[in-house]
Design a protein around this motif. Structure first.
Motif: not given
Lengths: 357, 357, 357, 357
Positions: A114, A280-281, B262-263, B281-290
């Protein structure tokens, strides 16, 4: 229709030099004849199909050149002027630009993300690994090169210096800070230089490649920790007398470096992330102090625009930072496929290549 | 040796009212006779053995009371003065305090976390669910209560308001911002009030409990999204015309709320995390914009100190925010075990209890 | 050539309604049909010859209207849309804009001042006290009006709210601050509202006119000090228990108010100056603590641009601030000379007038 | 009663070395045996009766020494440790300290000024031009000297570096900025070094003394403007291509330098004032852009406290800045009257003197 040479993404694992039409420009654009450009790690992700761009797109986002033609509405520049443009080309007039977040210029979702709308060259529009490139929103993005600077001297400004420095700037590095930089590729090396430029007094680089370590020391690293010589976190904690660093800069884009960066932070410190991640991190609970550590995690997309470029070139012109050791190899545009071959495999100690059409 | 009643952590699932010696004080301390206190969600974590404190420790970190005795070196206060102290009690003289990070006052690792040293009451030293409490570094921490305010009116200042407001403050909420607050417990409700206080114009609360939703609206929420009535992220994106929020405040401490926060962020937005997490915690790749979204993730430990308390009481005294609806139940100290029973199980619509010795 | 009515500066003490050509627009401009506008104190300075503009210039810089026509390169808007534009119209692409100082957009000296280049309407180009106005750099400046807001509801956004709020914002007003606002004209009243919006808990207005004092209380003033009823500095020091205010906002432009603002500051406080001065200022040595008081003096030119306008309209739309009491009189454009007569002499309790072509 | 030698203000134009009792200390204090100290320009103001202190006060506020004795409540230090303390000694626990304005610690009016309460040594309490000094609030103020640094290497930290650097820091100097520094005395020279440390790329010093100009170039000045060789404002405008500087630092305390600093500012720039003024200041209307230039004027009182000292010593230890050329003369304490004679008349190219008991 006049043709030019351009490095085009054909399909996964194939970026090929092809004949392409010289771009048309609109009233707000400029046509820039490229005199020098380079290849970025992101271009390698594109080459490998890890970052999706349209087939047929000309790649590259680090232009140095000469204004060939100005759009009818462009004022304040003249044809024949030597210029660079940032990798990110904000319009200046978007809500994001006017809200202080110019890199996120552009509306809507890009490639499933996004964000990232401000990155246009070699991503949303044709890039600059070519004889010519169309620069959108030219008045916001063309940055005249001071006469006494060579192409190579400003070649790191559009992306590498802008990104690396902003790792230190967004991290809030201040006088007397301790800073760790994880991975000393070109971006990490510029983060070292940026931390130095902002007054950090203990700068710790993390890598294992001798040539990079050597350049890191030239650019301002006080210590270098070799991750193959023992536990990185323990070494950094020892170097800071158990206190941890004020700012940890992640410049690779992996779970390991991200997590180590978190582990070496002092309470209240800042993790400034520059890497492009591909998975994912995970944030481990303990080092995150269960959410109670007053930590900040900040991410940055390379700041662009002519004012940013003007300032970075001033850093070079003033002699404050000398990034010339970063350019290790030179190729003609005709040999760009060989340049990709070398750069993608990190052969022969390559850091950055200079490509000259 | 004079005795007092105190709520003591005996073992997992047992916090018991016991007789304990009235604390001795040193030259820099004050002895405060508690007139009102309360139970925090963190105390419930302690009760359940999820957050480790020493057996035999008096718990509680939200004191309202009267100065009973001042240490020999304490100036600027008088015995008999009504005061509060923050849940976090910075010394004022540590490197952390002098570096602008007073909540992280105190050296070294605490309970396996390298941070959180500023939280002393009911964590590192005896707390205030008792008839008396020793306040360390009294000159930095005693905050006189304005005459016209009742105990209950200031009972939320030591932790709930300070934490909730700082969620908005550290998040950088500014005029015209859109803000989403995930979970409308007492902290989340104060984050709503804080966002309102800082000029946010679209405040979206997320919860499902009717009573909390009602209080959220009183405190400034413009919209409430019920997570049991459809996808939260979609609802928030719709309420912001697809733009996302400028600041997302996490006030629960779970993967789900963190990830949703985050989303819903706009590119360049800030995730302000207040929750106490109990797992990685997990930070998802997509919502984090890589890693390229110019996002900030900030965490906060409740700011303390007398100046912070003075300002929060000024918010109450000025009528800007009325947190009185948060106190739903009242108990004597003798009944504190019943209060824990009610609060830990979230029975009877409880939000916060007032405990009066 | 189509004609329109426009209020034109003819010579000192003569602003006259005349027939003028409807403006031509270029590719980046928009033509806006004015539906409502107003007169500013600055226009009165122009009228009186105290602020120099070119003879024959159409005056006015607070446009509310409808897009009549868009330049060929303008995207993201449609003809027929209701819009406002800020009094200051940054280009978006200048060095000043890209450096975070958009109000100072534009190069070189203006009317002998080296600053103020971003103020174009009714200063450097024809303004909006007319049937039509040309909006330069339309993509950066056109701000769509939310459907549910009337013209009058947004009429204060282009200048009065933007300037007044920024007095509080640039002053760094934060939660629990004490703020004094010197002079409660429209700008000062909006500074009161802005201080309230940012969490100040003690807001002290200074004026003597009953109607203004009444509106100040509606907009958030906790106290009003009448400068005809005793020493202003002493009264404010008393209201702050001798401590002084955190932020003092000057909203008149005189030595007296500037100096009083300095005198009531706490050590380390900020004087936020909004007034347009007409003579050199003096900083008295004692109140300035000989330069050692950690004071800040900040000045602001009304922030513009569509993002600023969007946020201010959100403040109105959310009900956070109701500036409708400011509009005390209404005139047709045909009667604008009478409106000037009333407004310039501050007759009949006028605060702001609404002018409708 | 043990006696020591101390430089005492006797009356106007007489600072005399006398026998005085070695100070007693309280529970929170430390007694420091002075090993090196220096004379400040402010001490000369005291000598001349221009700045009022009590007769009989020991002067001096720049201590380097060894902890002789610790108060009973002081933890974290040991007797025999080499330490410095800042010229300003914040308590850590005052409202000012907890509000981020530690230099203004201390209540009430000082010598007719309402600010400056944090400056205690040689102002409110006995200072350090003596064999011993009492350091108040020792836990907040004692700063251990790294082993490898000599007394002279850290002698500039308590005042000169802290003040000079903060001129650049409070001025907001950032990467690529142009900065002008007016007057290259010790404070101005450190402002040059501070601007360099923060990333300024065009640093312009203003002075006429050859030795100072030479040191300025060593510390980072790119250009030096001699005010005896033509108009300073014109020269600076020429050096910045007519653009003006981003930050102008005033380091003398006169109307002339203050006004020139304002005149060379770009629109939106910051005037950072370090000088101690002795008369009212005038702000000229034109250069102030009538209040509409988005200018900031900031003033600073030397930041103190052990964290500040720690960071400044880290700057020295890291080799980032070498201020050793500032110490031009050395005296024993017994000869301090001769040192005053030399320093007050600025004879023999003196910049700073080192005094060793």
């Amino acid at each position: 229709m006049a043709l030019m040479k351009a490095a085009v993404f054909v399909e996964k694992n194939r970026i090929v030099l092809e004949d392409r039409p010289i771009p048309d420009i609109g009233p707000l654009d400029a046509l820039v004849r490229i005199t020098t450009t380079t290849i970025c790690g992101t271009d390698v992700h594109i080459l490998r199909g890890e970052y999706p761009v349209a087939r047929g797109l000309t790649v590259g986002h680090e232009p140095v050149g000469v204004i060939e033609k100005l759009g009818s509405q462009v004022q304040g520049f003249r044809e024949g002027q030597r210029v660079i443009a940032g990798a990110i080309t904000p319009s200046g007039h978007s809500y994001a630009c006017l809200c202080g977040c110019a890199s996120q210029d552009g509306a809507g979702t890009v490639h499933g993300f996004k964000a990232i709308g401000g990155w246009k060259f070699g991503n949303l529009i044709d890039g600059c690994q070519a004889e010519y490139v169309r620069v959108p929103d030219a008045m916001a993005n063309l940055a005249p090169i001071p006469d006494r600077l060579s192409d190579e001297q400003v070649l790191m400004c559009p992306d590498i210096m802008s990104t690396g420095f902003s790792g230190a700037q967004r991290g809030g590095v201040s006088v007397g800070d301790s800073v760790a930089v994880f991975a000393l590729g070109p971006i990490g090396l510029c983060a070292v230089a940026g931390a130095r430029l902002l007054g950090a007094t203990t700068i710790i680089g993390v890598d294992t490649v001798a040539a990079r370590i050597s350049v890191a020391r030239q650019l301002g690293a006080d210590h270098v920790v070799d991750f193959q010589q023992g536990n990185v976190v323990e070494q950094i904690m020892a170097l800071t007398d158990g206190r941890g660093v004020d700012v940890a800069i992640e410049a690779l884009g992996t779970q390991g470096t991200f997590e180590s960066a978190l582990r070496v932070l002092r309470p209240g410190g800042t993790l400034s992330s520059l890497g492009v991640y591909s998975a994912d991190l995970s944030i481990p609970l303990g080092p995150f102090a269960a959410g109670l550590g007053d930590y900040r995690i900040v991410t940055t997309l390379c700041p662009g625009g002519k004012e940013r470029m003007r300032r970075l070139m001033a850093v070079v012109a003033s002699g404050r930072v000398d990034v010339s050791p970063l350019v290790t190899h030179r190729f003609g545009l005709d040999d760009i496929e060989a340049a990709y071959e070398l750069f993608a495999h990190q052969r022969d100690g390559v850091m950055k290549v200079a490509i000259t059409p």
